[in-house]
Design a protein around this motif. Structure first.
Motif, PDB file in Angstrom:
ATOM      1  N   ALA A 167     116.337  -9.910 128.619  1.00  0.00           N
ATOM      2  CA  ALA A 167     117.491 -10.325 127.899  1.00  0.00           C
ATOM      3  C   ALA A 167     117.271 -11.015 126.615  1.00  0.00           C
ATOM      4  O   ALA A 167     117.358 -11.134 125.217  1.00  0.00           O
ATOM      5  CB  ALA A 167     118.593 -11.153 128.709  1.00  0.00           C
ATOM      6  N   GLY A 168     116.084 -12.069 127.021  1.00  0.00           N
ATOM      7  CA  GLY A 168     115.719 -12.971 126.036  1.00  0.00           C
ATOM      8  C   GLY A 168     114.742 -12.243 125.171  1.00  0.00           C
ATOM      9  O   GLY A 168     114.785 -12.609 123.789  1.00  0.00           O
ATOM     10  N   ALA A 169     113.806 -11.259 125.708  1.00  0.00           N
ATOM     11  CA  ALA A 169     113.089 -10.605 124.668  1.00  0.00           C
ATOM     12  C   ALA A 169     113.936  -9.952 123.673  1.00  0.00           C
ATOM     13  O   ALA A 169     113.347  -9.692 122.426  1.00  0.00           O
ATOM     14  CB  ALA A 169     112.266  -9.744 125.444  1.00  0.00           C
ATOM     15  N   SER A 170     115.102  -9.624 124.003  1.00  0.00           N
ATOM     16  CA  SER A 170     115.821  -8.521 122.993  1.00  0.00           C
ATOM     17  C   SER A 170     116.077  -9.551 121.848  1.00  0.00           C
ATOM     18  O   SER A 170     116.554  -8.868 120.634  1.00  0.00           O
ATOM     19  CB  SER A 170     117.037  -7.950 123.773  1.00  0.00           C
ATOM     20  OG  SER A 170     117.941  -9.099 123.816  1.00  0.00           O
ATOM     21  N   HIS A 171     115.958 -10.608 121.541  1.00  0.00           N
ATOM     22  CA  HIS A 171     116.527 -11.608 120.478  1.00  0.00           C
ATOM     23  C   HIS A 171     115.235 -11.403 119.455  1.00  0.00           C
ATOM     24  O   HIS A 171     115.454 -12.005 118.241  1.00  0.00           O
ATOM     25  CB  HIS A 171     116.410 -13.065 120.878  1.00  0.00           C
ATOM     26  CG  HIS A 171     117.614 -13.114 121.750  1.00  0.00           C
ATOM     27  ND1 HIS A 171     118.820 -13.089 121.311  1.00  0.00           N
ATOM     28  CD2 HIS A 171     117.749 -13.387 123.366  1.00  0.00           C
ATOM     29  CE1 HIS A 171     119.852 -13.102 122.386  1.00  0.00           C
ATOM     30  NE2 HIS A 171     119.195 -13.340 123.653  1.00  0.00           N
ATOM     31  N   LEU A 172     114.056 -10.901 120.091  1.00  0.00           N
ATOM     32  CA  LEU A 172     113.000 -10.724 119.047  1.00  0.00           C
ATOM     33  C   LEU A 172     112.555  -9.350 118.840  1.00  0.00           C
ATOM     34  O   LEU A 172     112.321  -8.431 119.392  1.00  0.00           O
ATOM     35  CB  LEU A 172     111.707 -11.063 119.911  1.00  0.00           C
ATOM     36  CG  LEU A 172     111.733 -12.562 120.248  1.00  0.00           C
ATOM     37  CD1 LEU A 172     110.350 -12.786 121.395  1.00  0.00           C
ATOM     38  CD2 LEU A 172     111.309 -13.692 119.384  1.00  0.00           C
ATOM     39  N   GLN A 336     109.952 -19.799 118.438  1.00  0.00           N
ATOM     40  CA  GLN A 336     110.534 -20.265 120.065  1.00  0.00           C
ATOM     41  C   GLN A 336     111.680 -19.292 120.267  1.00  0.00           C
ATOM     42  O   GLN A 336     112.710 -19.290 119.612  1.00  0.00           O
ATOM     43  CB  GLN A 336     110.747 -21.863 120.129  1.00  0.00           C
ATOM     44  CG  GLN A 336     109.763 -22.595 119.844  1.00  0.00           C
ATOM     45  CD  GLN A 336     110.108 -24.182 119.792  1.00  0.00           C
ATOM     46  OE1 GLN A 336     111.072 -24.534 119.904  1.00  0.00           O
ATOM     47  NE2 GLN A 336     108.897 -24.987 119.824  1.00  0.00           N
ATOM     48  N   CYS A 337     111.737 -19.000 121.722  1.00  0.00           N
ATOM     49  CA  CYS A 337     112.794 -18.110 122.061  1.00  0.00           C
ATOM     50  C   CYS A 337     113.215 -18.413 123.475  1.00  0.00           C
ATOM     51  O   CYS A 337     112.376 -18.869 124.505  1.00  0.00           O
ATOM     52  CB  CYS A 337     112.375 -16.716 122.141  1.00  0.00           C
ATOM     53  SG  CYS A 337     113.306 -15.498 122.496  1.00  0.00           S
ATOM     54  N   SER A 338     114.423 -18.892 123.692  1.00  0.00           N
ATOM     55  CA  SER A 338     114.994 -19.035 125.067  1.00  0.00           C
ATOM     56  C   SER A 338     115.808 -17.859 125.310  1.00  0.00           C
ATOM     57  O   SER A 338     115.698 -16.771 124.697  1.00  0.00           O
ATOM     58  CB  SER A 338     116.024 -20.303 124.854  1.00  0.00           C
ATOM     59  OG  SER A 338     117.131 -20.095 124.072  1.00  0.00           O
ATOM     60  N   GLU A 339     116.546 -17.950 126.489  1.00  0.00           N
ATOM     61  CA  GLU A 339     117.447 -16.764 126.976  1.00  0.00           C
ATOM     62  C   GLU A 339     118.397 -16.266 126.053  1.00  0.00           C
ATOM     63  O   GLU A 339     118.821 -15.163 125.784  1.00  0.00           O
ATOM     64  CB  GLU A 339     118.094 -17.239 128.168  1.00  0.00           C
ATOM     65  CG  GLU A 339     117.032 -17.283 129.299  1.00  0.00           C
ATOM     66  CD  GLU A 339     116.287 -16.037 129.705  1.00  0.00           C
ATOM     67  OE1 GLU A 339     117.108 -15.083 130.011  1.00  0.00           O
ATOM     68  OE2 GLU A 339     115.091 -16.173 129.728  1.00  0.00           O
ATOM     69  N   THR A 340     118.895 -17.488 125.006  1.00  0.00           N
ATOM     70  CA  THR A 340     120.133 -17.058 124.382  1.00  0.00           C
ATOM     71  C   THR A 340     119.619 -17.205 122.564  1.00  0.00           C
ATOM     72  O   THR A 340     120.478 -16.587 121.862  1.00  0.00           O
ATOM     73  CB  THR A 340     121.299 -17.792 124.558  1.00  0.00           C
ATOM     74  OG1 THR A 340     121.051 -19.154 124.495  1.00  0.00           O
ATOM     75  CG2 THR A 340     121.888 -17.315 125.800  1.00  0.00           C
TER      76      THR A 340
END
Ligand SMILES: Cc1cc2nc3c(=O)[nH]c(=O)nc-3n(C[C@H](O)[C@H](O)[C@H](O)COP(=O)(O)OP(=O)(O)OC[C@H]3O[C@@H](n4cnc5c(N)ncnc54)[C@H](O)[C@@H]3O)c2cc1C
Length: 439
Positions: A167-172, A336-340
């Motif tokens: 889910a977190g990776a889908s923000h990238l 930087q990437c968090s869960e959301t």
């Protein structure tokens, strides 16, 4: 032993096949190696209807003796009520990909061209007897090899702290070129676009097409997008001075260009009049002069050489008028990437936070070409981006000569030969090579 092996499955490989077939080469003599359907590649293998060609319908020329081949095909086979603009028809890239694939099917009626669905990891052997190492662990041998590996998809230009969950990776979104990632984006999300070129404009058009309501932050060293294509035609042939240096070239170009806005027909006619001679001039410059010219003119050239489709710029203007677009000047040094959430930290101390970040920084480095340099089969080109070729498209070897049976076509020849990125420039190379080998 294969006769002619073409490495790559994109537009360049397809144009090469088409021209070889037109010169009477039997389909059974040609082997294409590439993972996907021949003809689409990174540029036209997209599934977003919002990614459009940035050139009008008469410009992607594959056959120099039939420049309107695509325009006619599109009239007959494309249903696209949005294609027409005041500057010409700008079709969807996926339709152009369909055209190229159908062209290959048509041209190879006499028999199938073999395609091995794999990637080439390395090239070894000697002139006239090459061994291609594939990622399916096999090795194939070929007398003659054409490298047409195109535009390596973008990779993050800075450190990225990867989240642990999918889910977190889908923000990238590291590679937006296929367009499929846009389907998952919620219209309320705040989006960060890393880079401010044609890929960022594609992303904006795709977001606008899906009625995006959130903010779009564009991180770029300059707050400028390429302008829209205007209606242009070449009217005069510039009278280029003799003994050009980079400084003289820039002065001459500046004098030739009118003070009209870059989005105007007047400016774009003058700009396009300058382009046909640029490659010859580039090839005459010394290594040092090439570096100097690229440093001074490179970013401007990238901004104006193609422009964007009018539909894409209209989408950008629409979102800008709704205050949904904000430029943030600078370069990212870390993501930087968090869960959301995602946050881009810039080297000038600024940071930008959003729900998703899309990498629009352009092409990466080609691992195959890198391996050829490492294994001393080829040398780096003047810009250090790819391998060097000579005017006949032969790959240059470390002894100062060139291989007789190893060629390269496509955007990777730019450092050596100049402005070779548009479909028509690549098709011209394919035609030149087909004539040169088998003419
Ligand atoms: C996103 C994008 C949009 C573009 N839009 C336009 C446009 O609108 N108009 C225009 O004129 N030009 C456009 N271009 C410019 C483009 O360079 C050319 O038009 C042309 O499509 C390039 O074709 P190509 O086959 O050289 O490269 P690509 O399209 O990059 O295709 C190369 C193919 O080779 C495969 N490959 C790579 N390495 C290997 C390997 N080692 N082994 C086997 N296969 C390999 C790749 O998987 C890929 O499918 C665009 C480029 C990109 C990237």
């Amino acid at each position: 032993m294969k006769d002619i092996a073409i490495i790559g499955d994109g537009f360049a490989a397809a144009a090469m096949v088409a021209h070889l077939l037109r010169r009477g080469i039997a389909p059974s003599s040609i082997t294409v190696i590439g993972p996907r359907e021949l003809g689409k590649g990174n540029a036209y293998g997209c599934d977003s209807p919002f990614f459009r060609l940035n050139i009008r319908e008469d410009l992607p020329i594959i056959f120099s003796d039939d420049p309107l081949h695509f325009a006619r095909w599109a009239q007959e086979h494309v249903s696209d009520s949005q294609a027409r603009t005041d500057a010409g028809y700008f079709y969807r890239r996926q339709d152009f990909g369909r055209y190229v694939s159908s062209l290959i099917n048509h041209e190879s009626q006499a028999g199938q061209v073999e395609q091995i669905k794999a990637r080439v990891l390395g090239i070894g052997g000697v002139d006239g007897s090459w061994n291609l190492e594939l990622d399916n662990r096999s090795v194939i041998s070929a007398n003659q090899v054409v490298i047409a590996t195109g535009n390596p998809p973008p990779i993050w230009p800075c450190e990225v702290s990867q989240p642990n969950s999918p889910a977190g990776a889908s923000h990238l979104i590291e590679n937006p070129w296929t367009g499929s990632a846009f389907r998952e984006i919620d219209s309320q999300e705040n989006i960060i676009l890393l880079g401010g070129g044609l890929t960022a404009l594609d992303a904006i058009n795709a977001l606008a097409g899906r009625n995006h309501l959130g903010m779009i932050y564009v991180i770029s060293p300059r707050a400028a997008f390429p302008p829209a294509q205007a209606k242009w035609q070449r009217k005069v042939q510039p009278n280029w001075p003799q003994n050009l240096t980079p400084a003289k070239l820039i002065r001459f170009m500046r004098n030739h260009l009118p003070s009209a806005p870059t989005a105007s027909s007047e400016w774009q006619c003058a700009w396009e009049e300058l382009r046909p001679n640029i490659n010859t001039i580039w090839q005459q410059f010394s290594l040092q002069q090439k570096h100097s010219l690229f440093k001074r003119l490179g970013w401007l050239w990238n901004l104006y050489r193609f422009r964007a489709s009018p539909q894409t710029i209209a989408a950008y203007e629409q979102l800008r008028a709704r205050n949904q677009i904000e430029f943030v000047l600078g370069r990212a040094k870390e993501i930087q990437c968090s869960e959301t959430k995602v946050k881009a930290l810039l080297s000038n101390g600024l940071d930008v936070q959003g729900d998703r970040i899309i990498n629009c920084t352009g092409v990466a480095t080609d691992p195959l070409l890198k391996s050829l340099i490492k294994n001393q089969l080829a040398i780096a080109d003047p810009l250090g981006n790819a391998i060097a070729v000579d005017k006949t498209l032969q790959v240059q070897n470390v002894s100062g000569g060139q291989w007789n049976t190893l060629w390269m076509i496509g955007p990777a020849t730019m450092g050596s030969l100049g402005d070779v990125i548009a479909a028509s420039a690549i098709a011209k190379q394919a035609e030149q090579l087909a004539v040169h080998i088998f003419g």
